[in-house]
Scaffold this active site. Structure first.
Site, PDB file in Angstrom:
ATOM      1  N   GLY A   1       6.220  26.702  29.815  1.00 15.22           N
ATOM      2  CA  GLY A   1       4.657  26.521  29.134  1.00 15.22           C
ATOM      3  C   GLY A   1       3.970  26.615  30.551  1.00 15.22           C
TER       4      GLY A   1
ATOM      5  CB  ALA B   1      11.369  33.664  18.567  1.00 14.60           C
TER       6      ALA B   1
ATOM      7  CG  HIS C   1       2.204  33.027  10.069  1.00 16.25           C
ATOM      8  ND1 HIS C   1       1.122  32.973  11.086  1.00 16.25           N
ATOM      9  CD2 HIS C   1       3.478  33.553  10.652  1.00 16.25           C
ATOM     10  CE1 HIS C   1       1.844  33.372  12.350  1.00 16.25           C
ATOM     11  NE2 HIS C   1       3.093  33.801  12.130  1.00 16.25           N
TER      12      HIS C   1
END
Lengths: 350, 350
Positions: free
Chosen positions: A310, A178, A118
């Protein structure tokens, strides 16, 4: 009253815990920096809350404390590396740094990584590229949680991608997403709180759309944007997984299951030197103007103004660096838990 | 009765018309091949229906019949090229071929193109990479039609991206998508037919969600997948537009407006050599297995089986090559129109 935590104290804590679990000092520091960067951006799902699972996997040996990035194939601008089951966040930082170095030499650097774990918030490695005034791209595959478009069962991971663009004076553009409609953690959170989830997030074990998070956890997440998001998720598994020789979706060990088994994840990092095409100053000033143009568009209903990818996270970072990070209660509980388990002091909020 | 057209006759017609309008033989042939490839995939919005607008722009001089790909900056694996307002589809083919050549030398090739024009179906240049057993990526910016996430007015183009993955025996994976929720042409078609459009496709001139296609044409398309698709659209304008020195969204001339003014589009093409990381045979066989795994997942409600990106288009191509291409009536009308205008024979269906 809400408690806030100094970024430095979280970073110190995470590094301490990881060193306690056997991580080398430099790796522990990189991982702690990456986790804290996520909390500073308000992405608490990928922040210090992850310290405990990394500690557990280090103790079980499925994250290898001695794993390091070994070059398998060096093709100049492209490098394939094996992470030796090392700490994913540290591997991601080193792989992106390698892509940056190759881009300094060749204009472009592409680093594939296999046998990794991860690797945290993908925005973080791309921010290393932006700091060097390069365009950075990071992607990772993940264990099967998402039903491909048209299927009723899970096969793909939430396969995230981040792309970052350097600027002159504006905050960098950092898209980090994602390819599932929502993060798995949001469904876990709804289940914990006894809430329903909106239709479109997930299907149950029989492949039917569900608003029950418990049913959803037995079933599969849906990709964002239907066939398009599903297609992107699938391409990311090909580039980060099949091409690098990592495992792909269904073969990857989930982070929180089978803690004695390595995950076998794959990542891909790309750095582009802006100057391969144009002068850096001209480019970053064009990007600044583009940002200001978009920011000043009239907002849609329900929006107060237009934010660039962002930008909200950047504004949070500035605030949190000054005033401390307001960690959610479940994150505080998780870091207190690991602190207790290994006998070190938990960070203290104020 | 439905009429079908032989691919060869469409290609011959388009090439003839483009040569009539002044295009050089090789450019005319490339564009005609690209257009026919779109019709063969059932993507008629990007097929021979476009012949007339390219002819008109050639006659107006805003597509330069003598425009060719000139290298502005050569950085080895990266090349920046100026298309000199040439025929976009021909420029895209040559730029992708250049990326492939660079990838043969360096493992990766990145070719940016500025001062270009509408470059057709992006799947087509990526299919050139796949034929060379490379991974191909193509993206283009476009004139402003899409409201960025959170804004009520248009700024971004429908900025498409295509990514193609070579295989051993299976059809290649070819993801080709606009970053708008739907193509602009579907809203035009609904307006023509007097139909409504689903909520979520577009907003009206005041930025309110609309189901009236006429109102939508005064307003803006919405990005696919909300903030995520909007972020991708924006990144594509940065990479294909700002980085290459092309115009960006609001400055680009729409294909069907101001026919005497060059469009100023930008594209980016990337080719990855599979063999930079791994052996070709092992990779393509892993991709084949991945495809077969996904295809055999149980289908979701409303689906008969799971299709990979580009698979339906591949099956159409096989059928259309054998039985001819069933062109929609509006496409037939448009090619008959341009045939009449310039005095050449229109293709004959059967």
């Amino acid at each position: 009253m809400e408690r806030r935590y100094a970024a430095g104290s979280l970073q110190h804590f995470a590094a301490h815990a990881l060193r306690w679990a056997g991580a080398r000092g430099e790796d522990a520091n990189l991982v702690a920096e990456g986790l804290t960067a996520a909390d500073l951006r308000g992405v608490h799902s990928h922040g210090v809350v992850r310290t405990r699972i990394y500690v557990l996997r280090l103790k079980h040996g499925s994250i290898n404390a001695n794993g390091s990035l070994r070059v398998v194939h060096d093709a100049g601008p492209l490098v394939l590396a094996d992470a030796g089951d090392g700490l994913g966040i540290a591997m991601a930082a080193r792989a992106m740094d390698m892509a940056i170095q190759r881009a300094q030499l060749h204009g472009v650097g592409v680093v594939g990584v296999r046998n990794s774990s991860h690797c945290g918030m993908l925005a973080w490695p791309t921010m290393r590229a932006v700091r060097m005034k390069m365009i950075g791209i990071a992607m990772s595959n993940a264990d099967a949680k998402v039903a491909p478009w048209g299927a009723r069962t899970k096969y793909l991971g939430t396969n995230p991608i981040a792309i970052a663009i350097p600027t002159a004076h504006e905050p960098p553009i950092i898209l980090d997403m994602a390819t599932s409609f929502v993060a798995h953690g949001r469904i876990v959170a709804a289940a914990t709180r006894g809430e329903t989830i909106p239709a479109g997030w997930a299907v149950d074990g029989d492949g039917r759309m569900t608003t029950d998070p418990h049913q959803a956890l037995q079933g599969a997440l849906l990709p964002f944007g239907g066939a398009k998001g599903s297609g992107l998720a699938l391409i990311i598994d090909v580039l980060a997984g099949l091409w690098t020789g990592a495992l792909s979706g269904p073969m990857i060990t989930p982070l929180y299951q089978q803690l004695d088994r390595a995950q076998g994840l794959g990542h891909l990092f790309v750095a582009f030197s802006v100057e391969a095409f144009t002068d850096l100053e001209g480019f970053t000033e064009r990007v600044d103007r583009f940002i200001r143009d978009i920011r000043s568009l009239p907002p849609a209903e329900g929006h107060t103004r237009v934010y660039l990818p962002g930008e909200i996270e950047h504004l949070r970072t500035i605030e949190y660096q000054e005033r401390g990070i307001p960690l959610p209660p479940d994150v505080v509980a998780e870091i207190q838990r690991v602190a207790g388990e290994i006998g070190i002091a938990a960070p203290v909020g104020s």
